[in-house]
Motif scaffolding. Sequence first.
Motif, mmCIF file in Angstrom:
data_model
loop_
_atom_site.group_PDB
_atom_site.id
_atom_site.type_symbol
_atom_site.label_atom_id
_atom_site.label_comp_id
_atom_site.label_asym_id
_atom_site.label_seq_id
_atom_site.Cartn_x
_atom_site.Cartn_y
_atom_site.Cartn_z
ATOM 1 N N UNK A 249 0.842 -1.198 0.000
ATOM 2 C CA UNK A 249 0.000 0.000 0.000
ATOM 3 C C UNK A 249 0.878 1.250 0.000
ATOM 4 N N UNK A 250 0.423 2.262 -0.749
ATOM 5 C CA UNK A 250 1.174 3.512 -0.873
ATOM 6 C C UNK A 250 0.522 4.604 -0.030
ATOM 7 N N UNK A 251 1.366 5.414 0.614
ATOM 8 C CA UNK A 251 0.838 6.521 1.424
ATOM 9 C C UNK A 251 0.171 7.563 0.518
ATOM 10 N N UNK A 252 -0.935 8.150 0.972
ATOM 11 C CA UNK A 252 -1.688 9.090 0.133
ATOM 12 C C UNK A 252 -0.900 10.334 -0.270
ATOM 13 N N UNK A 253 0.065 10.704 0.549
ATOM 14 C CA UNK A 253 0.885 11.875 0.262
ATOM 15 C C UNK A 253 1.654 11.729 -1.055
ATOM 16 N N UNK A 254 1.896 10.488 -1.455
ATOM 17 C CA UNK A 254 2.687 10.238 -2.689
ATOM 18 C C UNK A 254 1.877 10.495 -3.957
ATOM 19 N N UNK A 255 0.547 10.701 -3.820
ATOM 20 C CA UNK A 255 -0.324 10.659 -4.996
ATOM 21 C C UNK A 255 -0.433 11.994 -5.727
ATOM 22 N N UNK A 256 0.375 12.983 -5.284
ATOM 23 C CA UNK A 256 0.259 14.335 -5.852
ATOM 24 C C UNK A 256 0.728 14.383 -7.298
ATOM 25 N N UNK A 257 1.666 13.516 -7.648
ATOM 26 C CA UNK A 257 2.151 13.529 -9.032
ATOM 27 C C UNK A 257 2.534 12.115 -9.453
ATOM 28 N N UNK A 258 2.551 11.946 -10.745
ATOM 29 C CA UNK A 258 2.978 10.674 -11.342
ATOM 30 C C UNK A 258 4.438 10.391 -10.944
ATOM 31 N N UNK A 259 5.239 11.469 -10.919
ATOM 32 C CA UNK A 259 6.659 11.333 -10.568
ATOM 33 C C UNK A 259 6.797 10.741 -9.159
ATOM 34 N N UNK A 260 6.052 11.300 -8.194
ATOM 35 C CA UNK A 260 6.140 10.821 -6.805
ATOM 36 C C UNK A 260 5.644 9.378 -6.681
ATOM 37 N N UNK A 261 4.555 9.076 -7.373
ATOM 38 C CA UNK A 261 4.010 7.714 -7.317
ATOM 39 C C UNK A 261 5.065 6.712 -7.791
ATOM 40 N N UNK A 262 5.698 7.021 -8.916
ATOM 41 C CA UNK A 262 6.680 6.069 -9.462
ATOM 42 C C UNK A 262 7.930 5.994 -8.592
ATOM 43 N N UNK A 263 8.360 7.150 -8.072
ATOM 44 C CA UNK A 263 9.552 7.164 -7.211
ATOM 45 C C UNK A 263 9.319 6.285 -5.972
ATOM 46 N N UNK A 264 8.192 6.481 -5.312
ATOM 47 C CA UNK A 264 7.934 5.722 -4.080
ATOM 48 C C UNK A 264 7.550 4.272 -4.382
ATOM 49 N N UNK A 265 6.920 4.057 -5.533
ATOM 50 C CA UNK A 265 6.610 2.682 -5.949
ATOM 51 C C UNK A 265 7.896 1.895 -6.195
ATOM 52 N N UNK A 266 8.849 2.527 -6.874
ATOM 53 C CA UNK A 266 10.136 1.831 -7.158
ATOM 54 C C UNK A 266 10.892 1.557 -5.863
ATOM 55 N N UNK A 267 10.810 2.498 -4.912
ATOM 56 C CA UNK A 267 11.500 2.295 -3.624
ATOM 57 C C UNK A 267 10.877 1.094 -2.888
ATOM 58 N N UNK A 268 9.560 0.981 -2.949
ATOM 59 C CA UNK A 268 8.887 -0.151 -2.283
ATOM 60 C C UNK A 268 9.294 -1.473 -2.938
ATOM 61 N N UNK A 269 9.353 -1.487 -4.265
ATOM 62 C CA UNK A 269 9.737 -2.729 -4.965
ATOM 63 C C UNK A 269 11.168 -3.126 -4.614
ATOM 64 N N UNK A 270 12.031 -2.118 -4.436
ATOM 65 C CA UNK A 270 13.410 -2.434 -4.017
ATOM 66 C C UNK A 270 13.394 -3.086 -2.632
ATOM 67 N N UNK A 271 12.603 -2.523 -1.718
ATOM 68 C CA UNK A 271 12.538 -3.116 -0.359
ATOM 69 C C UNK A 271 11.977 -4.539 -0.432
ATOM 70 N N UNK A 272 11.018 -4.754 -1.324
ATOM 71 C CA UNK A 272 10.392 -6.075 -1.449
ATOM 72 C C UNK A 272 11.243 -7.041 -2.277
ATOM 73 N N UNK A 273 12.195 -6.497 -3.009
ATOM 74 C CA UNK A 273 13.077 -7.336 -3.835
ATOM 75 C C UNK A 273 12.361 -7.990 -5.006
ATOM 76 N N UNK A 274 11.349 -7.301 -5.558
ATOM 77 C CA UNK A 274 10.587 -7.868 -6.693
ATOM 78 C C UNK A 274 10.505 -6.845 -7.825
ATOM 79 N N UNK A 275 10.176 -7.332 -9.037
ATOM 80 C CA UNK A 275 10.036 -6.431 -10.187
ATOM 81 C C UNK A 275 8.664 -5.786 -10.218
ATOM 82 N N UNK A 276 7.687 -6.493 -9.688
ATOM 83 C CA UNK A 276 6.322 -5.948 -9.637
ATOM 84 C C UNK A 276 5.583 -6.614 -8.478
#
Length: 270
Positions: free
Chosen positions: A82-109
Amino acid sequence: MVEAVLSKRRSLGNTGETISAIALGTWGIRNENDAFTTLVKGVELGLNTIDTAEMYGSGRAEELVGRVVKHVGRDSVFLITKMLPDRLKSRYDVLKHGRAALRRLGVDEVDLYLIHWPNPTLSIQEQVKNFESLIDEGLTRYIGVSNFDESELVEAINSTKKADIVLNQVHYSVLRKEIEEALLPTALKHHVTIQAYTPLERGEVLRHPKLVEISTRINKPVVQIALNYVIREPYLAAVVKTENVKHLEEIAQTLEWGLTPDLIEVLRKL
Ligand SMILES: NC(=O)c1ccc[n+]([C@@H]2O[C@H](COP(=O)([O-])OP(=O)(O)OC[C@H]3O[C@@H](n4cnc5c(N)ncnc54)[C@H](OP(=O)(O)O)[C@@H]3O)[C@@H](O)[C@H]2O)c1
């Protein structure tokens, strides 16, 4: 037990896919070693849907889930974060925080990415549009929401352009049935899966006198009665948290039986 668990799955929106009727939660972990052992055992028992969030332990829960996924194999787990609502202000922020989460999870998607709760400073349309960039860029297979009320859910459903909202994860238990008024029927009408969080009310169900009385009468644990109530239909699932293997086994055994329509009615009126 594994056969019973694997046979009791729940529809995931209109995807044609299923998730475990009971998923494993990762909020408020006390001991990471115990949580690791329990999550691995849960997957082995067939409870192979894991729920986490960037918020839990400020990323540590996602890292722990990453270690579990590495241990059991990526294909053995349906992964929700789940992504924090604060990240939803821009596509850039969504992708930045999404990629950081995938790195923590160690998965591609991940399999399913949820908006943790609606951002009150943005229109639902804007936040859904930005969140859908996770689909564009292949960071998740499906999207959904959490803590959306009925009108927010309908607006989210009507805002999508690239992918359906397949699930709404909300607080729901045999002791907290507010969603049965409006949200639940609306979600079911749209084939949006409802995944009940805090279904044991963090232990409160175990002390409820009426539930204890029913448990004695039908000779089934309170935990299983409470869980079976919130997963009683094909589009109803739950997410429960435990770091205790004995508790996990009791949870998994929920799927070896079901409530009679009469008992569902009794619990509905509780
Ligand atoms: N989307 C959201 O905003 C949101 C909010 C809250 C929660 N969630 C998700 O939902 C998950 C579950 O909710 P929750 O953690 O709030 O509450 P819960 O699952 O209702 O309760 C968890 C508590 O119940 C205990 N427990 C579990 N199985 C038991 C058993 N068989 N017998 C006795 N006690 C048992 C656990 O202790 P032990 O560890 O000792 O077993 C833990 O303290 C979370 O972990 C999280 O993934 C999402």
